[in-house]
Design a protein around this motif. Structure first.
Motif, PDB file in Angstrom:
ATOM      1  N   ALA A 553       0.828  -1.209   0.000  1.00 40.13           N
ATOM      2  CA  ALA A 553       0.000   0.000   0.000  1.00 40.13           C
ATOM      3  C   ALA A 553       0.861   1.257   0.000  1.00 40.13           C
ATOM      4  CB  ALA A 553      -0.931  -0.003   1.207  1.00 40.13           C
ATOM      5  N   LEU A 554       2.010   1.200   0.661  1.00 43.63           N
ATOM      6  CA  LEU A 554       2.902   2.352   0.742  1.00 43.63           C
ATOM      7  C   LEU A 554       3.932   2.375  -0.376  1.00 43.63           C
ATOM      8  CD1 LEU A 554       3.528   2.391   4.604  1.00 43.63           C
ATOM      9  CD2 LEU A 554       1.976   3.844   3.294  1.00 43.63           C
ATOM     10  N   ALA A 555       3.815   1.459  -1.336  1.00 40.40           N
ATOM     11  CA  ALA A 555       4.796   1.400  -2.424  1.00 40.40           C
ATOM     12  C   ALA A 555       4.845   2.701  -3.210  1.00 40.40           C
ATOM     13  CB  ALA A 555       4.472   0.229  -3.357  1.00 40.40           C
ATOM     14  N   ILE A 556       3.719   3.391  -3.309  1.00 41.24           N
ATOM     15  CA  ILE A 556       3.683   4.640  -4.063  1.00 41.24           C
ATOM     16  C   ILE A 556       4.589   5.688  -3.431  1.00 41.24           C
ATOM     17  CG2 ILE A 556       1.775   5.722  -2.811  1.00 41.24           C
ATOM     18  CD1 ILE A 556       2.190   5.678  -6.626  1.00 41.24           C
ATOM     19  N   LEU A 557       4.941   5.507  -2.151  1.00 35.71           N
ATOM     20  CA  LEU A 557       5.799   6.453  -1.448  1.00 35.71           C
ATOM     21  C   LEU A 557       7.272   6.083  -1.557  1.00 35.71           C
ATOM     22  CD1 LEU A 557       3.725   6.978   1.831  1.00 35.71           C
ATOM     23  CD2 LEU A 557       3.656   8.325  -0.259  1.00 35.71           C
ATOM     24  N   TRP A 558       7.579   4.785  -1.438  1.00 39.10           N
ATOM     25  CA  TRP A 558       8.988   4.403  -1.348  1.00 39.10           C
ATOM     26  C   TRP A 558       9.562   3.851  -2.648  1.00 39.10           C
ATOM     27  CZ3 TRP A 558       9.538  -0.723  -2.475  1.00 39.10           C
ATOM     28  CH2 TRP A 558       8.483  -1.590  -2.178  1.00 39.10           C
TER      29      TRP A 558
END
Length: 721
Positions: A553-558
């Motif tokens: 879910a946080l892949a768009i950030l990292w």
């Protein structure tokens, strides 16, 4: 021996943990069916070639039969679930293919752009008062036979022109029209695909005046649409005129109020739209879930309370169900008044499913109700699955319903003083509002970053302060609209305008804070799919296993960002931009800037207005690189070929020459110089160039679009060829 025992103990613990995690998902398989359906529809939309319907329908029928057979013989419940999900995936692909074939309509050819036409004004699509835009239903277009005439065309007007033209009018006009445009950057938003499913076969502008005519329509469906939209237009104008004279910023507030009721932003200026966007409140301007929930909820509770005041009816009729049924009617009326845009339709379906659950003695707000609503929306409009509004609205709703599943109201004493209870309720309400805002923001942030490359840093706080005001404004607007023919209507509308004034001030304060908007460069397209599946996993999975979805879910950030290209070129060669040292500048600052804005925003580039003058000599249609330019690329932006002198100058000072015009023969001075010309633009569309180790790498829009109905020449153009 001890190591073996320890290993067996760990394995047994893991087995029991896995068994408990799987057992906690009992009854949740149905929630994954909309995900599978949407994945199938999205897969079909992104295929590089158009598959034959028989190649989709035949395997789908076989899979459905196999799924039913497995259920009958009961081999394994897990196998049945897997086959059910895979079958739903194929059904999603098939439904999307059938939908595309059903909406097939004529598209204007690209070899001509001047047309005189007679049409009906279907709707006002203005995104603001500074950009008037109309949707037309052509009756006759000079030079086109009826079977080659598009069902709909969209035209832009000059600001302030033809203010007396309203939806429902029959008009005659001259327009510059082209086929729906291709993406302005490679891999960017494809408006032509959206237009294909909306029946829009031409897009352009009206350079002159529009004249009313006395054409009559023979289609009852068109007459019904015109009548509804004429009512919307009159209501929009009435709301604006009721509010505008009373306030200093009355025109904007009147337009704001009208937009919340009818969805038309005709009277809202660009500056106000930008302020709302920077503050994270732009979602209020388009009719969506918040509006439907407030209107539907207000009608439901008001009707339920009013019905209890009639004891005879309350003792003989299930008033809760009656209020739910009447609320469905109210939502359908509100949907018609809003013009039924895609976000409003999705929200209305969700609300109708919720009230239908009450009629069937089921829980109204649940993930199962949301799954049913999602399936209904995708069955009607499967193309919506790749639209940001669809993804953001359902992700936010799923996150809030998942929060409702785990939220537990605090235990409070039965007998406490009223002032203690008031303080406790206020604190609990504030804490719950904060959690709701955090969850909704977290669920929609991956999509905001992926599609818009921006994040409203303080959007959480602006929405926290705006929500209670909107909860009061929407019922007041509804009352003012219903009573608009009476003096009480103006009273309610002006009360609502006071609340909208407060929302406008919140937006202005938040957007003016330094660093209110954070630009976030784009990641590869597949990263959004990872983040989406991660968000869905967190929402749909029960127990501690749900937190496994946080990483994707946080892949768009990292995830690593896309490397910025060195050059962007407009799809028609009408403009270009250069990127050096993290900054970008456009070569034609007053021409076709929207593509440049998309490109610089995608890669997080800062604009450098003075960069062109330092590195290029631009005169007329030619831009020649200066000796100290980092990239030696010459540009010719005219549709007419350059003169021999101009072409020699470009070639002598450039390693690459980009020509918008065709050129039959290249002179000797241009031998050994790479070139891009009009034929390349027809074949490739918008381009991004990157220089690596002395060679140019081209990333083009057309090859990424593939060979689909919306990316191919129109039938009329193909016949001429």
């Amino acid at each position: 021996m001890r190591g073996t025992v320890a290993l067996l103990s760990v394995m047994d613990t893991a087995r029991r943990w896995l068994s408990d995690a799987v057992g906690a998902q009992t009854g949740r398989a149905f929630l994954w069916l909309p995900v599978a359906f949407g994945a199938g529809a999205a897969t079909w939309l992104y295929l590089p070639v158009e598959p034959a319907l028989t190649w989709l329908l035949a395997p789908t029928v076989v899979l459905v039969a196999a799924c039913l057979f497995i259920r009958r013989i009961q081999i394994s419940p897990y196998l049945f679930i897997f086959m059910n999900i895979f079958c739903t995936f194929m059904v999603g692909m098939s439904v999307c293919a059938l939908r595309s074939d059903h909406v097939r309509a004529p598209v204007l050819p690209s070899d001509r752009n001047s047309y005189r036409l007679e049409a009906f004004v279907i709707d006002d699509l203005s995104p603001s008062s500074d950009h008037p835009r109309l949707l037309l239903a052509p009756i006759r277009i000079d030079g086109l036979s009826p079977d080659k005439t598009p069902l709909r065309v969209r035209v832009s007007l000059r600001p302030g022109s033809n203010s007396d033209i309203r939806p429902g009018d029959a008009v005659s006009l001259f327009a510059i029209l082209n086929p729906p445009p291709a993406p302005l950057i490679p891999g960017g938003y494809d408006f032509a695909r959206t237009a294909w499913f909306q029946g829009i076969g031409g897009v352009g502008f009206v350079p002159g005046e529009i004249h009313k005519t006395d054409i009559k329509s023979a289609s009852w469906r068109l007459n019904l649409v015109l009548a509804v939209n004429r009512l919307r237009g009159n209501l929009t104008r009435a709301i604006h005129e009721s509010v505008a004279p009373v306030f200093t910023e009355g025109s904007t507030l009147g337009g704001f109020a009208a937009a919340l009721v009818t969805g038309q932003q005709t009277y809202i200026p660009d500056a106000f739209v930008d302020t709302m966007r920077d503050s994270g409140l732009a979602h209020i301007l388009s009719i969506s879930g918040v509006h439907m929930a407030i209107v539907g909820g207000a009608v439901f509770f008001a009707l339920r309370y009013a019905l209890t005041l009639w004891p005879w009816l309350a003792l003989r009729v299930p008033i809760k169900k009656l209020a739910a049924a009447l609320s469905i009617i109210a939502i359908l009326i509100y949907l018609a008044l809003s013009g039924a845009p895609a976000p409003a339709v999705r929200s209305a379906v969700v609300a109708i499913v919720a009230f239908a659950a009450i009629l069937c003695d089921r829980r109204a707000l649940s993930l199962h109700s949301l799954a049913i609503a999602a399936l209904v929306v995708m069955l009607l409009t499967p193309e919506a699955v790749i639209q940001p509004g669809f993804q953001m609205s359902f992700a936010a709703t799923a996150a809030l319903l998942a929060l409702a599943e785990v939220h537990q109201a605090p235990i409070r004493e039965i007998h406490v003083p009223w002032w203690v209870r008031t303080i406790q309720s206020s604190i609990e309400g504030l804490w719950l509002s904060l959690k709701v805002s955090i969850v909704a923001t977290a669920a929609t942030t991956p999509f905001a970053i992926a599609y818009f490359n921006r994040f409203s840093v303080y959007g959480l706080f602006s929405n926290l302060f705006e929500a209670p005001i909107t909860a009061v404004v929407m019922p007041t607007l509804a009352a003012g609209t219903i009573l608009s023919a009476t003096p009480a209507g103006a009273f309610f509308l002006r009360i609502a305008a006071c609340g909208l004034w407060l929302i406008g001030k919140i937006a202005a304060i938040v957007s003016s804070i330094p660093g209110a908007v954070l630009t976030w460069p784009a990641a590869p397209a597949y990263v959004l799919a990872m983040s989406f599946l991660g968000v869905v996993w967190v929402c749909l999975v029960r127990g501690y296993g749900r937190w496994l979805g946080l990483v994707p879910a946080l892949a768009i950030l990292w995830w690593p960002r896309l490397p910025a290209s060195d050059v962007w070129i407009d799809p028609t060669g009408g403009n270009a931009a250069i990127h050096t040292g993290g900054q970008a500048y456009v070569l034609r600052p007053k021409v076709k800037l929207y593509g440049f804005e998309q490109w610089s925003q995608r890669y997080g580039l800062k604009t450098d207005p003075s960069g062109r003058d330092r590195t290029y000599d631009c005169s007329g249609y030619a831009c020649t690189p200066l000796p100290d330019a980092d990239l030696r690329i010459g540009f010719w932006f005219s549709n007419r070929p350059p003169s021999a002198i101009a072409l020699d100058t470009l070639c002598l000072n450039s390693d690459l020459v980009v020509l918008r015009s065709p050129l039959a023969d290249w002179p000797d001075t241009c031998q050994g110089v790479n070139h891009v010309s009009s034929g390349d633009f027809r074949r490739l569309g918008a381009m991004e160039l990157t220089r690596t180790a002395g060679t140019w790498t081209i990333k083009a829009a057309q090859p990424l679009r593939g060979h689909r109905p919306w990316s191919e020449p129109s039938e009329a153009e193909a016949e001429d060829q």
